[in-house]
Design a protein around this motif. Structure first.
Motif: not given
Length: 346
Positions: A121-127
């Motif tokens: 969930l988080f990595s595609p947004l954060i990166f």
């Protein structure tokens, strides 16, 4: 003698709309026949699965909680299906290397993703790289474990309770330092959530991993952090750190004297890091259902439950629909926090 005409066999096929539209056009029957053949091939393939070793792709190096969780369930899956379930580690890019590999794999049930909150969930947004979308590129199979976190402080800090900590933060906004193992980690996001719920502010210090963050917390260079119970427990038991609250719904058996956040006066702070098994989008539903049923059986075994408890986690399986709903709720909860806080890995 009259020979009765055999009744027409009508097949209802989940053919693409374009194939049905083409039925009345030249070559339309061939298109529909091809669609029927593909459907039959998928059914036969699902019935024969697994006919080869199945790969469980882990987005982290060996030894972490996600990797260990995969290795706990693999023997049970091997026994259930009669084929090896091989754990394969593909770390990097916040877990997206593994996630993208599985998302692009053939949807035949032979490559599975052992996911967690961050990579899924988080990595595609954060990166800032939309390598995949969980609801478009994966088929949720079942959750595997839920792990609560504990908020712990250095004993030198004059905060005996969660409300003491919040009061200190409100009195001097930004003065307290919270140790984070990295931007966008679950540890970091739980800190952001608490600030929002409590109306308090502190300074987040990001480290390159949990080990240096814990070292500085023990040394008093920072004031507090969030950590998984299994990691924090030895330091709490030795009196090197003081536990103020846990993020679980109920008290953690290994920390019976530590209240939940709700008991400590902060509602809506129930939060876990999860692990779960997913397959590439388009994997036959029969394979998804069989895997989910097997996992739920494995995760109810006393020996497996005990292994997860030693990790500070709860073994918990869900049916595909329930796991999909769970991931959706997590997505809706954490995505706004990431965006509001402007969290990036850049």
């Amino acid at each position: 003698m009259k020979i009765k005409k055999a009744p027409t066999l009508r097949l209802r096929l989940a053919a693409p709309a374009g194939a049905l539209f083409a039925l009345g056009r030249p070559g339309g029957k061939k298109i529909l026949a091809a669609a029927a053949a593909l459907l039959c091939a998928a059914t036969v393939q699902a019935q024969g699965w697994p006919s080869q070793p199945v790969r469980i792709v882990v987005p982290y190096p060996p030894g972490g909680n996600v990797d260990v969780a995969a290795r706990i369930i693999a023997p049970g899956l091997e026994k259930a299906f009669g084929q090896p379930f091989v754990v394969e580690n593909k770390p990097g890019a916040g877990g997206m290397i593994a996630g993208e590999f599985v998302a692009r794999s053939k949807p035949d049930g032979n490559v599975l993703f052992m996911a967690a909150n961050g990579p899924l969930l988080f990595s595609p947004l954060i990166f800032k790289r939309q390598a995949y979308e969980w609801n478009k590129d994966f088929e949720p199979i079942s959750s595997v474990s839920l792990t609560p976190m504990v908020l712990q402080v250095n004993p030198k800090l004059p905060a005996k309770t969660l409300q003491d900590l919040i009061a200190l933060a409100k009195k001097s906004p930004g003065d307290l330092n919270m140790a984070s193992p990295g931007a966008g980690t679950s540890n970091h996001l739980m800190s952001e959530l608490l600030q929002e719920l409590a109306g308090a502010r502190w300074t987040t210090i990001h480290y390159k991993g949990n080990a240096p963050a814990t070292t500085d917390l023990l040394g008093g260079q920072v004031d507090f952090n969030f950590d998984q119970v299994s990691v924090a427990l030895p330091f709490i038991q030795q009196g090197k750190l003081r536990a103020l609250a846990v993020t679980s719904e109920k008290r953690v058996p290994s920390l019976p004297d530590v209240p939940t956040f709700q008991e400590a006066g902060v509602k809506d702070m129930v939060a876990y890091t999860f692990t779960g098994l997913l397959a590439p989008k388009g994997t036959p539903q029969d394979v998804i259902d069989r895997l989910s049923a097997a996992l739920q059986g494995i995760l109810s075994q006393p020996g497996v439950i005990k292994k997860f408890e030693t990790l500070g986690a709860e073994a918990r399986g869900m049916a595909p629909a329930a796991f999909t709903q769970y991931i959706s709720r997590e997505d809706q909860r954490w995505t706004p926090i990431i965006k509001k806080a402007g969290i990036t890995a850049q």
